[in-house]
Design a protein around this motif. Sequence first.
Motif, PDB file in Angstrom:
ATOM      1  N   LEU A   1       9.972   8.558 -12.619  1.00 26.07           N
ATOM      2  CA  LEU A   1      10.850   7.549 -12.021  1.00 26.07           C
ATOM      3  C   LEU A   1      10.972   7.697 -10.517  1.00 26.07           C
ATOM      4  N   GLY A   2      10.791   8.908 -10.014  1.00 26.16           N
ATOM      5  CA  GLY A   2      10.985   9.131  -8.582  1.00 26.16           C
ATOM      6  C   GLY A   2       9.838   8.649  -7.721  1.00 26.16           C
ATOM      7  N   ARG A   3       8.754   8.179  -8.321  1.00 33.42           N
ATOM      8  CA  ARG A   3       7.589   7.816  -7.501  1.00 33.42           C
ATOM      9  C   ARG A   3       7.601   6.339  -7.123  1.00 33.42           C
ATOM     10  N   ILE A   4       7.219   6.063  -5.893  1.00 27.64           N
ATOM     11  CA  ILE A   4       7.179   4.689  -5.397  1.00 27.64           C
ATOM     12  C   ILE A   4       5.798   4.064  -5.604  1.00 27.64           C
ATOM     13  N   ASN A   5       5.722   2.785  -5.357  1.00 25.43           N
ATOM     14  CA  ASN A   5       4.509   1.959  -5.430  1.00 25.43           C
ATOM     15  C   ASN A   5       3.981   1.780  -6.851  1.00 25.43           C
ATOM     16  N   PRO A   6       4.779   1.101  -7.699  1.00 23.77           N
ATOM     17  CA  PRO A   6       4.330   0.828  -9.071  1.00 23.77           C
ATOM     18  C   PRO A   6       3.063  -0.031  -9.126  1.00 23.77           C
ATOM     19  N   ALA A   7       2.729  -0.707  -8.027  1.00 18.76           N
ATOM     20  CA  ALA A   7       1.497  -1.511  -8.023  1.00 18.76           C
ATOM     21  C   ALA A   7       0.276  -0.620  -8.273  1.00 18.76           C
ATOM     22  N   ILE A   8       0.349   0.614  -7.770  1.00 21.64           N
ATOM     23  CA  ILE A   8      -0.761   1.556  -7.985  1.00 21.64           C
ATOM     24  C   ILE A   8      -0.817   1.977  -9.448  1.00 21.64           C
ATOM     25  N   LEU A   9       0.352   2.208 -10.039  1.00 21.64           N
ATOM     26  CA  LEU A   9       0.392   2.569 -11.463  1.00 21.64           C
ATOM     27  C   LEU A   9      -0.184   1.430 -12.303  1.00 21.64           C
ATOM     28  N   ALA A  10       0.139   0.198 -11.945  1.00 25.84           N
ATOM     29  CA  ALA A  10      -0.407  -0.951 -12.684  1.00 25.84           C
ATOM     30  C   ALA A  10      -1.934  -0.973 -12.601  1.00 25.84           C
ATOM     31  N   GLN A  11      -2.470  -0.700 -11.411  1.00 34.07           N
ATOM     32  CA  GLN A  11      -3.940  -0.651 -11.267  1.00 34.07           C
ATOM     33  C   GLN A  11      -4.536   0.451 -12.132  1.00 34.07           C
ATOM     34  N   SER A  12      -3.888   1.616 -12.131  1.00 34.74           N
ATOM     35  CA  SER A  12      -4.373   2.734 -12.944  1.00 34.74           C
ATOM     36  C   SER A  12      -4.368   2.343 -14.416  1.00 34.74           C
ATOM     37  N   ALA A  13      -3.257   1.734 -14.854  1.00 36.57           N
ATOM     38  CA  ALA A  13      -3.110   1.366 -16.263  1.00 36.57           C
ATOM     39  C   ALA A  13      -4.186   0.366 -16.677  1.00 36.57           C
ATOM     40  N   GLU A  14      -4.439  -0.610 -15.818  1.00 34.87           N
ATOM     41  CA  GLU A  14      -5.438  -1.629 -16.171  1.00 34.87           C
ATOM     42  C   GLU A  14      -6.855  -1.058 -16.132  1.00 34.87           C
ATOM     43  N   HIS A  15      -7.044  -0.026 -15.327  1.00 34.58           N
ATOM     44  CA  HIS A  15      -8.335   0.675 -15.315  1.00 34.58           C
ATOM     45  C   HIS A  15      -8.537   1.452 -16.609  1.00 34.58           C
ATOM     46  N   LEU A  16      -7.462   2.089 -17.097  1.00 29.63           N
ATOM     47  CA  LEU A  16      -7.559   2.916 -18.299  1.00 29.63           C
ATOM     48  C   LEU A  16      -7.594   2.076 -19.572  1.00 29.63           C
TER      49      LEU A  16
ATOM     50  N   TRP B   1       0.872  -1.173   0.000  1.00 29.23           N
ATOM     51  CA  TRP B   1       0.000   0.000   0.000  1.00 29.23           C
ATOM     52  C   TRP B   1       0.911   1.226   0.000  1.00 29.23           C
ATOM     53  N   SER B   2       0.358   2.368  -0.326  1.00 24.22           N
ATOM     54  CA  SER B   2       1.176   3.580  -0.254  1.00 24.22           C
ATOM     55  C   SER B   2       1.248   4.070   1.187  1.00 24.22           C
ATOM     56  N   PRO B   3       2.340   4.750   1.561  1.00 24.02           N
ATOM     57  CA  PRO B   3       2.406   5.334   2.903  1.00 24.02           C
ATOM     58  C   PRO B   3       1.275   6.344   3.083  1.00 24.02           C
ATOM     59  N   ILE B   4       0.790   6.469   4.311  1.00 26.80           N
ATOM     60  CA  ILE B   4      -0.377   7.324   4.609  1.00 26.80           C
ATOM     61  C   ILE B   4       0.007   8.389   5.637  1.00 26.80           C
ATOM     62  N   SER B   5      -0.341   9.640   5.353  1.00 28.89           N
ATOM     63  CA  SER B   5       0.004  10.746   6.250  1.00 28.89           C
ATOM     64  C   SER B   5      -1.099  11.002   7.275  1.00 28.89           C
ATOM     65  N   SER B   6      -0.695  11.186   8.517  1.00 30.35           N
ATOM     66  CA  SER B   6      -1.576  11.731   9.549  1.00 30.35           C
ATOM     67  C   SER B   6      -0.975  13.064   9.972  1.00 30.35           C
ATOM     68  N   THR B   7      -1.816  14.074  10.126  1.00 26.82           N
ATOM     69  CA  THR B   7      -1.318  15.416  10.449  1.00 26.82           C
ATOM     70  C   THR B   7      -1.935  15.892  11.758  1.00 26.82           C
ATOM     71  N   LEU B   8      -1.078  16.383  12.639  1.00 31.23           N
ATOM     72  CA  LEU B   8      -1.547  16.951  13.902  1.00 31.23           C
ATOM     73  C   LEU B   8      -1.360  18.469  13.832  1.00 31.23           C
ATOM     74  N   ILE B   9      -2.486  19.184  13.805  1.00 34.15           N
ATOM     75  CA  ILE B   9      -2.449  20.650  13.806  1.00 34.15           C
ATOM     76  C   ILE B   9      -2.650  21.063  15.259  1.00 34.15           C
TER      77      ILE B   9
ATOM     78  N   HIS C   1       2.923   7.103  -6.756  1.00 34.42           N
ATOM     79  CA  HIS C   1       2.026   7.121  -7.921  1.00 34.42           C
ATOM     80  C   HIS C   1       0.588   7.401  -7.483  1.00 34.42           C
ATOM     81  N   PRO C   2      -0.048   8.440  -8.021  1.00 31.10           N
ATOM     82  CA  PRO C   2      -1.463   8.696  -7.718  1.00 31.10           C
ATOM     83  C   PRO C   2      -2.361   7.563  -8.208  1.00 31.10           C
ATOM     84  N   PHE C   3      -3.446   7.386  -7.527  1.00 31.31           N
ATOM     85  CA  PHE C   3      -4.412   6.310  -7.814  1.00 31.31           C
ATOM     86  C   PHE C   3      -5.435   6.820  -8.828  1.00 31.31           C
TER      87      PHE C   3
END
Length: 282
Positions: free
Chosen positions: A260-275, A29-37, A183-185
Amino acid sequence: MTLGYDVLVALPPKAVLADGTSVRPVPAWSPISSTLIHGERDAILVDAPHTAEKAREVAGWVADSGKNLVAMYATHGHGDHWFGFAEVAKRFPGTPVLGTAGTVALAEYQATARMDFWKSQFPGQIVENVVVPSVIDDHAFALEGHEVRFVEAGDSDTQDTTFVHVPDLGLVVAGDIVYNGVHPFLAGGDEQRRRDWIAAIDQIAALKPTAVVAGHKAPGGDDDPRHLDRTREYLRDAEELRAIARNAKEFADLMTLRHLGRINPAILAQSAEHLFPGTTAA
Ligand SMILES: [Zn+2]
């Protein structure tokens, strides 16, 4: 300056079955941010990850801040951004868990019909007894006198997404409208939704923030506002290369070369198969 913010990036949990086999490639999965304001005493937590272990890390991090948690806010309804609030609530009982009406509608679906998906991807790891957010009464919140705005921005990688704006900090907590080093979803919608996504980025950019926290960011990534431009660029590249590529694999290869600098190619694969339905990115 009594107002500030901190970000904890939860590294992706592995999706491992009880027998030790992995159900998807690492990272799962991609890393997930939590923010404390936070002000001097009080704080608002924005987003918390979906697995119990990572959510407990966030809960401990909030507790260690020594702040009084006055609200938890989900930027959108995807479970990986709010299931974890139930773990945080164990440390801060009674703290309201909030979202917009659009977030709550999607969250209810994620907690019911979609829960089997989450449990299949993360067997035995999903937070138990998730607490669906309540609809906010007001889109503005006063944190020790400083305005915190919950802003609806329409669709981005899913429906009805929002961001948090703290004018006195120049801060935007962008949820899934902005991705940083990941990689954006794109598999969550059609061409119209991707156009709406760019409009949501423009809506944030118009506020001229000095810090933008991406909902998914690579560990160690900064909060520079340039990630607005980088995400917009990615979406435009996707449209351009979608017209050139003949199948999912070609699309994924072309996007990989540009990002090239983006991580999690699994997400890119999902995007590609969706498109490119019916073709595989592998
Ligand atoms: Zn997300």
